[in-house]
Design a protein around this motif. Structure first.
Motif, PDB file in Angstrom:
ATOM      1  N   VAL A  47      50.967  30.980  39.857  1.00  0.00           N
ATOM      2  CA  VAL A  47      50.743  32.290  40.461  1.00  0.00           C
ATOM      3  C   VAL A  47      49.435  32.814  39.887  1.00  0.00           C
ATOM      4  CG1 VAL A  47      51.592  34.657  40.693  1.00  0.00           C
ATOM      5  CG2 VAL A  47      53.210  32.738  40.686  1.00  0.00           C
ATOM      6  N   VAL A  48      48.573  33.314  40.761  1.00  0.00           N
ATOM      7  CA  VAL A  48      47.284  33.857  40.351  1.00  0.00           C
ATOM      8  C   VAL A  48      47.160  35.269  40.903  1.00  0.00           C
ATOM      9  CG1 VAL A  48      44.784  33.642  40.635  1.00  0.00           C
ATOM     10  CG2 VAL A  48      46.168  31.612  40.224  1.00  0.00           C
ATOM     11  N   HIS A  49      46.713  36.164  40.050  1.00  0.00           N
ATOM     12  CA  HIS A  49      46.442  37.546  40.464  1.00  0.00           C
ATOM     13  C   HIS A  49      45.020  37.868  40.046  1.00  0.00           C
ATOM     14  CE1 HIS A  49      46.201  41.904  39.619  1.00  0.00           C
ATOM     15  NE2 HIS A  49      46.769  41.969  40.796  1.00  0.00           N
ATOM     16  N   VAL A  50      44.315  38.557  40.921  1.00  0.00           N
ATOM     17  CA  VAL A  50      42.965  38.998  40.586  1.00  0.00           C
ATOM     18  C   VAL A  50      42.748  40.370  41.206  1.00  0.00           C
ATOM     19  CG1 VAL A  50      41.922  37.754  42.520  1.00  0.00           C
ATOM     20  CG2 VAL A  50      40.517  38.398  40.586  1.00  0.00           C
ATOM     21  N   PRO A  51      42.365  41.349  40.379  1.00  0.00           N
ATOM     22  CA  PRO A  51      42.093  42.681  40.942  1.00  0.00           C
ATOM     23  C   PRO A  51      40.729  42.713  41.628  1.00  0.00           C
ATOM     24  CG  PRO A  51      41.724  42.675  38.578  1.00  0.00           C
ATOM     25  CD  PRO A  51      42.248  41.311  38.935  1.00  0.00           C
ATOM     26  N   VAL A  52      40.614  43.607  42.588  1.00  0.00           N
ATOM     27  CA  VAL A  52      39.327  43.856  43.236  1.00  0.00           C
ATOM     28  C   VAL A  52      38.639  44.939  42.429  1.00  0.00           C
ATOM     29  CG1 VAL A  52      38.193  44.667  45.333  1.00  0.00           C
ATOM     30  CG2 VAL A  52      40.224  43.213  45.486  1.00  0.00           C
ATOM     31  N   ARG A  53      37.418  44.687  42.048  1.00  0.00           N
ATOM     32  CA  ARG A  53      36.658  45.681  41.278  1.00  0.00           C
ATOM     33  C   ARG A  53      36.175  46.756  42.234  1.00  0.00           C
ATOM     34  NH1 ARG A  53      35.575  44.447  35.958  1.00  0.00           N
ATOM     35  NH2 ARG A  53      35.880  42.261  35.475  1.00  0.00           N
ATOM     36  N   SER A  54      36.194  47.997  41.766  1.00  0.00           N
ATOM     37  CA  SER A  54      35.712  49.083  42.608  1.00  0.00           C
ATOM     38  C   SER A  54      34.421  49.649  42.036  1.00  0.00           C
ATOM     39  CB  SER A  54      36.774  50.184  42.713  1.00  0.00           C
ATOM     40  OG  SER A  54      37.035  50.708  41.436  1.00  0.00           O
ATOM     41  N   GLY A  55      33.591  50.138  42.891  1.00  0.00           N
ATOM     42  CA  GLY A  55      32.339  50.761  42.453  1.00  0.00           C
ATOM     43  C   GLY A  55      31.222  49.755  42.305  1.00  0.00           C
ATOM     44  N   ARG A  56      30.030  50.203  42.568  1.00  0.00           N
ATOM     45  CA  ARG A  56      28.873  49.314  42.499  1.00  0.00           C
ATOM     46  C   ARG A  56      28.525  48.918  41.082  1.00  0.00           C
ATOM     47  NH1 ARG A  56      24.604  51.765  46.827  1.00  0.00           N
ATOM     48  NH2 ARG A  56      25.935  51.476  48.633  1.00  0.00           N
ATOM     49  N   ASP A  57      28.832  49.776  40.122  1.00  0.00           N
ATOM     50  CA  ASP A  57      28.426  49.502  38.749  1.00  0.00           C
ATOM     51  C   ASP A  57      29.424  48.629  38.000  1.00  0.00           C
ATOM     52  OD1 ASP A  57      27.167  52.859  38.526  1.00  0.00           O
ATOM     53  OD2 ASP A  57      26.153  51.014  39.113  1.00  0.00           O
TER      54      ASP A  57
END
Length: 149
Positions: free
Chosen positions: A112-122
């Motif tokens: 099982v793999v989980h990866v969050p989506v990063r928010s914001g340009r910085d």
């Protein structure tokens, strides 16, 4: 998030049928060393590669399997290291640090793999590797640790 289930027997059959050609096409030298080329450990790593590919939402695009590497530290903890096209896809999609959980029996291996989506340009996105919450199950115990890759 992605998950995958692999047959240990099918991986063993591929190794028996295709030998080094199969091993070198699918796994990195580090994965082969860490797994000891044991079919159940190879199957777990292949399940993890499939699960990572699902998180990358590759659709019809084929990724070279070695561009998704399941790494191990000396303590036996596993994590994900991306390179080449897999790393480029993760960067383009703003994906953060991969978390991976592997397990196997003598017949099946899963990941099982989980990866969050990063928010914001910085927000920084890992270039080739990241931090992973890793889990490895040996024959008798399940262990967890955070590992900076």
């Amino acid at each position: 998030m992605g998950c995958d289930l692999q047959s240990v027997g099918e991986v063993a059959d591929s190794v028996a049928t295709f030998g080094r050609r199969y091993l070198d096409r699918v796994y990195t030298a580090g994965e082969l060393a860490a797994s000891g080329e044991r079919p159940e450990r190879l199957a777990a790593r292949f399940a993890a590669k499939e699960a990572v590919a699902k998180t990358l939402r590759t659709a019809d695009a084929a990724l070279p399997w070695p561009s998704i590497e399941i790494v191990s530290d000396p303590g036996g903890w596993c994590g994900v290291r991306l390179s080449g096209p897999a790393a480029a896809l993760a960067r383009a999609q703003g994906l953060g640090e991969f978390e991976v959980s592997l397990s196997h029996t003598s017949e099946h291996a899963m990941a099982v793999v989980h990866v969050p989506v990063r928010s914001g340009r910085d927000a920084p996105v890992p270039k080739e590797a990241g931090t992973a919450l890793v889990v490895q199950q040996d024959d008798q115990h399940e262990r967890k640790a955070e590992d900076q890759l």
